[in-house]
Design a protein around this motif. Structure first.
Motif, PDB file in Angstrom:
ATOM      1  N   LEU A  72       4.568   4.140 -15.229  1.00  0.00           N
ATOM      2  CA  LEU A  72       4.442   5.683 -15.098  1.00  0.00           C
ATOM      3  C   LEU A  72       4.008   5.989 -13.991  1.00  0.00           C
ATOM      4  O   LEU A  72       3.053   5.446 -13.392  1.00  0.00           O
ATOM      5  CB  LEU A  72       3.342   6.172 -16.122  1.00  0.00           C
ATOM      6  CG  LEU A  72       3.659   5.887 -17.731  1.00  0.00           C
ATOM      7  CD1 LEU A  72       2.606   6.754 -18.664  1.00  0.00           C
ATOM      8  CD2 LEU A  72       5.231   6.334 -18.107  1.00  0.00           C
ATOM      9  N   PHE A  73       4.584   7.032 -13.308  1.00  0.00           N
ATOM     10  CA  PHE A  73       4.136   7.631 -12.012  1.00  0.00           C
ATOM     11  C   PHE A  73       3.834   9.134 -12.014  1.00  0.00           C
ATOM     12  O   PHE A  73       4.606   9.901 -12.563  1.00  0.00           O
ATOM     13  CB  PHE A  73       5.490   7.734 -11.196  1.00  0.00           C
ATOM     14  CG  PHE A  73       4.996   7.959  -9.589  1.00  0.00           C
ATOM     15  CD1 PHE A  73       4.560   6.996  -8.784  1.00  0.00           C
ATOM     16  CD2 PHE A  73       5.380   9.149  -9.079  1.00  0.00           C
ATOM     17  CE1 PHE A  73       4.142   7.390  -7.369  1.00  0.00           C
ATOM     18  CE2 PHE A  73       5.023   9.715  -7.816  1.00  0.00           C
ATOM     19  CZ  PHE A  73       4.399   8.877  -7.096  1.00  0.00           C
ATOM     20  N   ILE A  74       2.536   9.558 -11.946  1.00  0.00           N
ATOM     21  CA  ILE A  74       2.042  10.755 -12.667  1.00  0.00           C
ATOM     22  C   ILE A  74       1.456  11.342 -11.244  1.00  0.00           C
ATOM     23  O   ILE A  74       0.712  10.842 -10.474  1.00  0.00           O
ATOM     24  CB  ILE A  74       0.903  10.726 -13.449  1.00  0.00           C
ATOM     25  CG1 ILE A  74       1.369   9.947 -14.720  1.00  0.00           C
ATOM     26  CG2 ILE A  74       0.373  12.085 -13.810  1.00  0.00           C
ATOM     27  CD1 ILE A  74       0.436   9.697 -16.113  1.00  0.00           C
ATOM     28  N   ASN A  75       2.032  12.562 -10.924  1.00  0.00           N
ATOM     29  CA  ASN A  75       1.803  13.445  -9.772  1.00  0.00           C
ATOM     30  C   ASN A  75       1.432  14.849 -10.242  1.00  0.00           C
ATOM     31  O   ASN A  75       1.589  15.851  -9.507  1.00  0.00           O
ATOM     32  CB  ASN A  75       2.871  13.350  -8.707  1.00  0.00           C
ATOM     33  CG  ASN A  75       2.752  13.856  -7.263  1.00  0.00           C
ATOM     34  OD1 ASN A  75       1.338  14.129  -7.023  1.00  0.00           O
ATOM     35  ND2 ASN A  75       3.429  14.329  -6.678  1.00  0.00           N
ATOM     36  N   ALA A 129       0.797  -0.699 -14.250  1.00  0.00           N
ATOM     37  CA  ALA A 129       1.248   0.204 -15.400  1.00  0.00           C
ATOM     38  C   ALA A 129       1.314   1.750 -15.164  1.00  0.00           C
ATOM     39  O   ALA A 129       2.080   2.267 -15.888  1.00  0.00           O
ATOM     40  CB  ALA A 129       0.430  -0.236 -16.680  1.00  0.00           C
ATOM     41  N   MET A 130       0.442   2.068 -14.582  1.00  0.00           N
ATOM     42  CA  MET A 130       0.140   3.406 -14.030  1.00  0.00           C
ATOM     43  C   MET A 130       0.048   3.857 -12.719  1.00  0.00           C
ATOM     44  O   MET A 130      -0.993   3.269 -11.971  1.00  0.00           O
ATOM     45  CB  MET A 130      -0.629   4.339 -14.734  1.00  0.00           C
ATOM     46  CG  MET A 130      -0.349   4.414 -16.240  1.00  0.00           C
ATOM     47  SD  MET A 130      -1.787   5.484 -17.289  1.00  0.00           S
ATOM     48  CE  MET A 130      -1.368   4.816 -18.806  1.00  0.00           C
ATOM     49  N   HIS A 131       0.661   4.817 -11.798  1.00  0.00           N
ATOM     50  CA  HIS A 131       0.302   5.057 -10.456  1.00  0.00           C
ATOM     51  C   HIS A 131       0.249   6.592 -10.456  1.00  0.00           C
ATOM     52  O   HIS A 131       0.878   7.209 -10.833  1.00  0.00           O
ATOM     53  CB  HIS A 131       1.606   4.722  -9.737  1.00  0.00           C
ATOM     54  CG  HIS A 131       1.240   4.660  -8.116  1.00  0.00           C
ATOM     55  ND1 HIS A 131       2.294   4.071  -7.157  1.00  0.00           N
ATOM     56  CD2 HIS A 131       0.191   4.846  -7.528  1.00  0.00           C
ATOM     57  CE1 HIS A 131       1.700   4.194  -6.043  1.00  0.00           C
ATOM     58  NE2 HIS A 131       0.461   4.845  -6.250  1.00  0.00           N
ATOM     59  N   ILE A 132      -1.183   6.666 -10.088  1.00  0.00           N
ATOM     60  CA  ILE A 132      -1.567   8.139 -10.188  1.00  0.00           C
ATOM     61  C   ILE A 132      -1.904   8.545  -8.756  1.00  0.00           C
ATOM     62  O   ILE A 132      -2.556   7.846  -7.944  1.00  0.00           O
ATOM     63  CB  ILE A 132      -2.978   8.136 -10.966  1.00  0.00           C
ATOM     64  CG1 ILE A 132      -3.005   7.160 -12.226  1.00  0.00           C
ATOM     65  CG2 ILE A 132      -3.617   9.551 -11.247  1.00  0.00           C
ATOM     66  CD1 ILE A 132      -2.058   7.530 -13.061  1.00  0.00           C
ATOM     67  N   VAL A 133      -1.199   9.823  -8.498  1.00  0.00           N
ATOM     68  CA  VAL A 133      -0.896  10.165  -7.039  1.00  0.00           C
ATOM     69  C   VAL A 133      -1.298  11.714  -6.952  1.00  0.00           C
ATOM     70  O   VAL A 133      -1.219  12.613  -7.952  1.00  0.00           O
ATOM     71  CB  VAL A 133       0.117   9.598  -6.467  1.00  0.00           C
ATOM     72  CG1 VAL A 133       0.273   8.355  -6.355  1.00  0.00           C
ATOM     73  CG2 VAL A 133       1.332  10.583  -6.939  1.00  0.00           C
ATOM     74  N   GLY A 134      -1.606  12.084  -5.813  1.00  0.00           N
ATOM     75  CA  GLY A 134      -1.517  13.475  -5.367  1.00  0.00           C
ATOM     76  C   GLY A 134      -1.961  14.522  -6.121  1.00  0.00           C
ATOM     77  O   GLY A 134      -3.357  14.588  -6.231  1.00  0.00           O
ATOM     78  N   HIS A 135      -1.442  15.284  -6.942  1.00  0.00           N
ATOM     79  CA  HIS A 135      -1.745  16.532  -7.752  1.00  0.00           C
ATOM     80  C   HIS A 135      -2.345  16.210  -9.106  1.00  0.00           C
ATOM     81  O   HIS A 135      -2.529  16.854  -9.824  1.00  0.00           O
ATOM     82  CB  HIS A 135      -0.845  17.402  -7.661  1.00  0.00           C
ATOM     83  CG  HIS A 135      -0.293  18.007  -6.638  1.00  0.00           C
ATOM     84  ND1 HIS A 135      -1.027  18.884  -5.790  1.00  0.00           N
ATOM     85  CD2 HIS A 135       0.698  17.692  -5.680  1.00  0.00           C
ATOM     86  CE1 HIS A 135      -0.494  19.207  -4.476  1.00  0.00           C
ATOM     87  NE2 HIS A 135       0.896  18.467  -4.658  1.00  0.00           N
ATOM     88  N   ALA A 136      -2.633  14.805  -9.202  1.00  0.00           N
ATOM     89  CA  ALA A 136      -2.852  14.250 -10.970  1.00  0.00           C
ATOM     90  C   ALA A 136      -4.305  14.538 -10.963  1.00  0.00           C
ATOM     91  O   ALA A 136      -5.057  13.351 -11.473  1.00  0.00           O
ATOM     92  CB  ALA A 136      -2.407  12.743 -11.128  1.00  0.00           C
ATOM     93  N   ASP A 137      -5.001  15.501 -10.948  1.00  0.00           N
ATOM     94  CA  ASP A 137      -6.233  16.031 -11.216  1.00  0.00           C
ATOM     95  C   ASP A 137      -6.440  15.930 -12.666  1.00  0.00           C
ATOM     96  O   ASP A 137      -5.356  15.953 -13.667  1.00  0.00           O
ATOM     97  CB  ASP A 137      -6.712  17.103 -10.842  1.00  0.00           C
ATOM     98  CG  ASP A 137      -6.770  17.155  -9.224  1.00  0.00           C
ATOM     99  OD1 ASP A 137      -6.623  16.168  -8.677  1.00  0.00           O
ATOM    100  OD2 ASP A 137      -6.690  18.561  -8.897  1.00  0.00           O
ATOM    101  N   ASN A 138      -7.799  15.506 -13.089  1.00  0.00           N
ATOM    102  CA  ASN A 138      -8.199  15.601 -14.690  1.00  0.00           C
ATOM    103  C   ASN A 138      -7.356  14.726 -15.549  1.00  0.00           C
ATOM    104  O   ASN A 138      -7.121  15.050 -16.750  1.00  0.00           O
ATOM    105  CB  ASN A 138      -8.112  16.935 -15.449  1.00  0.00           C
ATOM    106  CG  ASN A 138      -8.758  18.050 -14.309  1.00  0.00           C
ATOM    107  OD1 ASN A 138     -10.180  17.862 -13.791  1.00  0.00           O
ATOM    108  ND2 ASN A 138      -8.321  18.996 -13.797  1.00  0.00           N
TER     109      ASN A 138
END
Length: 495
Positions: free
Chosen positions: A177-180, A202-211
């Motif tokens: 999962l790539f969550i932005n 498994a998950m890449h959390i970047v940029g605007h992915a607050d909260n």
């Protein structure tokens, strides 16, 4: 009267001979003891000795404090059998209650094949719940991008299993999962890496992915299962990684970072109540961490986690570190706001860390850090390193040492530090708890009460509506004084 010179010569000759015999015997005993200790050390530690590369956490004196497995173990596994997460009722996923606190949604969709899972995530709208039917799914897509919509706290996107723990998502690509985007909740899933040597994320959390909330999941065989970082000077803040289970089925041969929770530059993240184990790295620099926060991050919290660097008694070599504020460090130009620190106002508290052949806690350029109320068993202790590092180190129970290195400053109050002496004697943590080598930290005697109150990061932590909890789930209140990771251990180490 004639002086008995011959008698005196005989006396000193006899004493000299006896003294030489005694010196030789003691010298052989010391040599034999040191040789035996050296043989018990990992081959890598013997080879490196006291010369350390700058980017390595410590390892120079780790062997002085590590337990010799033959002293307490009779099998090839510290836990006498395969590690069982159910023996730790306060940490890891609780699939029976995983969905108890989920917010309400305006729409649910049910998906039961790989294509529909990917499509639902790509197109999710605020207030939507994506329910994956129980079963096994094989996802080959390079990455699965979150939709471009902006969910809100009142209208999040939820991705969950139909029944918590009954959905296996097998990934064969570097990341899943790539969550932005903000306000996503991922819960109740099992992510399984099927890559050679290992999948990256498994998950890449970047940029605007607050909260973001990642709760009650399992992650198997990912070098950095949760990877967080900024993109274009946007950074994901206020995330939570809670009640998850991270583990490897075999050591990683990768040269990439091996750190199940790898958090760069995000502010105000909480990593709590997770189980993280067997993160052994044999490729590259061979340094691995259970979790770290770095890259100019502020207000991070690592609390109430169980970190087992190596659940077996096999000596794989390498350097396994429990958790870190700062990790291996980043160049200043790549940190958030080009900060002169790796972390600021961050805390490591109420964790249990065990069987690490390096330090349990490593503070690397961590400004105004707090390390309190942890239990470190069979690690080499706590390192506070480099001049940017200032740390309050209090109320911890540990084997090993608390060290200030390269101008790091550690203010130490009311820690219980137990360490072997030169002859292998001295008090050990085994006498304090029921069976710590196999994970039972039920106290066998009253733990020493601290004279230092439990430190809170902010006033709101002690007076807020949701109180802090210790490793065993007891509320931590303003004015509490206790040593180690918990106030009480009733039913804490029983399945």
């Amino acid at each position: 009267m004639k002086f008995p010179i011959n008698s005196i010569k005989s006396y000193f000759a006899a004493v000299g001979l006896f003294a030489h015999i005694l010196i030789i015997f003691l010298g052989y005993s010391v040599y034999n003891h040191v040789s035996n200790q050296a043989e018990a050390l990992p081959e890598t530690l013997q080879r490196i000795g006291h010369t350390i590369k700058k980017d390595y956490p410590t390892v120079a004196i780790a062997g002085d404090t590590l337990l010799n497995a033959s002293e307490t173990l009779t099998t090839n596994n510290y836990f006498w059998r395969e590690f069982d997460s159910s023996n730790w009722p306060t940490v890891g996923p609780n699939f029976s209650t995983a969905y108890a606190d989920l917010p309400s949604v305006s729409r649910s969709i049910i998906v039961d094949n790989e294509q529909d899972i990917i499509k639902a995530i790509n197109t999710a709208q605020p207030g939507m719940e994506i329910v994956i039917k129980n079963g096994d799914y094989y996802l080959e897509q390079k990455r699965i991008n979150s939709s471009l919509a902006y969910p809100t706290a009142n209208n999040p996107v939820i991705v969950r299993a139909e029944t918590a723990g009954k959905v296996n998502l097998e990934l064969s690509t570097l990341e899943g999962l790539f969550i932005n985007r903000p306000n996503w909740i991922i819960t109740g899933l099992r992510f399984i890496g099927n890559c050679q040597p290992h999948c990256e994320h498994a998950m890449h959390i970047v940029g605007h992915a607050d909260n973001l909330q990642i709760t009650h999941n399992e992650f198997v065989d990912f070098n950095a299962a949760i990877k967080v970082n900024g993109v274009n000077n946007n950074y994901p803040d206020f995330g939570k990684v809670s009640h998850n289970y991270f583990y490897f089925t075999e050591p990683s041969e990768s040269s990439s970072s091996v750190t199940p929770i790898n958090l760069d530059s995000g502010n105000s993240w909480v990593l709590n109540n997770n189980i993280i184990r067997d993160f052994i790295k044999l490729g590259g620099n061979q340094v691995s961490y259970g979790a770290f926060i770095k890259g100019g991050s502020n207000n991070g919290v690592i609390e109430n986690n169980l970190i087992v660097c190596n659940s077996t008694s096999n000596d794989y070599g390498g350097y396994q570190v429990g958790v870190s504020l700062g990790g291996g460090g980043m160049k200043r130009a790549t940190r958030r706001d080009k900060s002169n620190f790796e972390t600021n106002l961050s805390v490591v508290r109420n964790n249990i860390m065990m069987h690490c052949n390096d330090v349990g806690v490593y503070i690397n350029q961590g400004k105004d850090s707090i390390v309190n109320n942890n239990i470190l068993y069979n690690t080499s202790g706590i390192d506070v390193r480099f001049r940017q590092s200032t740390a309050l180190v209090t109320n911890n129970i540990l084997s090993g040492s608390i060290r200030e290195r390269d101008k790091g400053v550690a203010e130490q109050f009311n820690n219980t530090v137990l360490r072997k002496d030169f002859w292998g004697g001295g008090e050990k943590l085994d006498g304090w708890f029921k069976a710590p080598s196999i994970g039972d930290f039920t106290p066998t005697k009253a733990l020493t009460r601290s004279e230092t109150p439990y430190p809170f990061l902010t006033t709101s932590e002690s007076t807020g509506k949701t109180p802090l909890h210790d490793f065993c789930g007891n509320p931590v209140l303003d004015g509490d004084t206790f040593m180690g990771a918990f106030k009480e251990a009733i039913s804490c180490f029983e399945p």
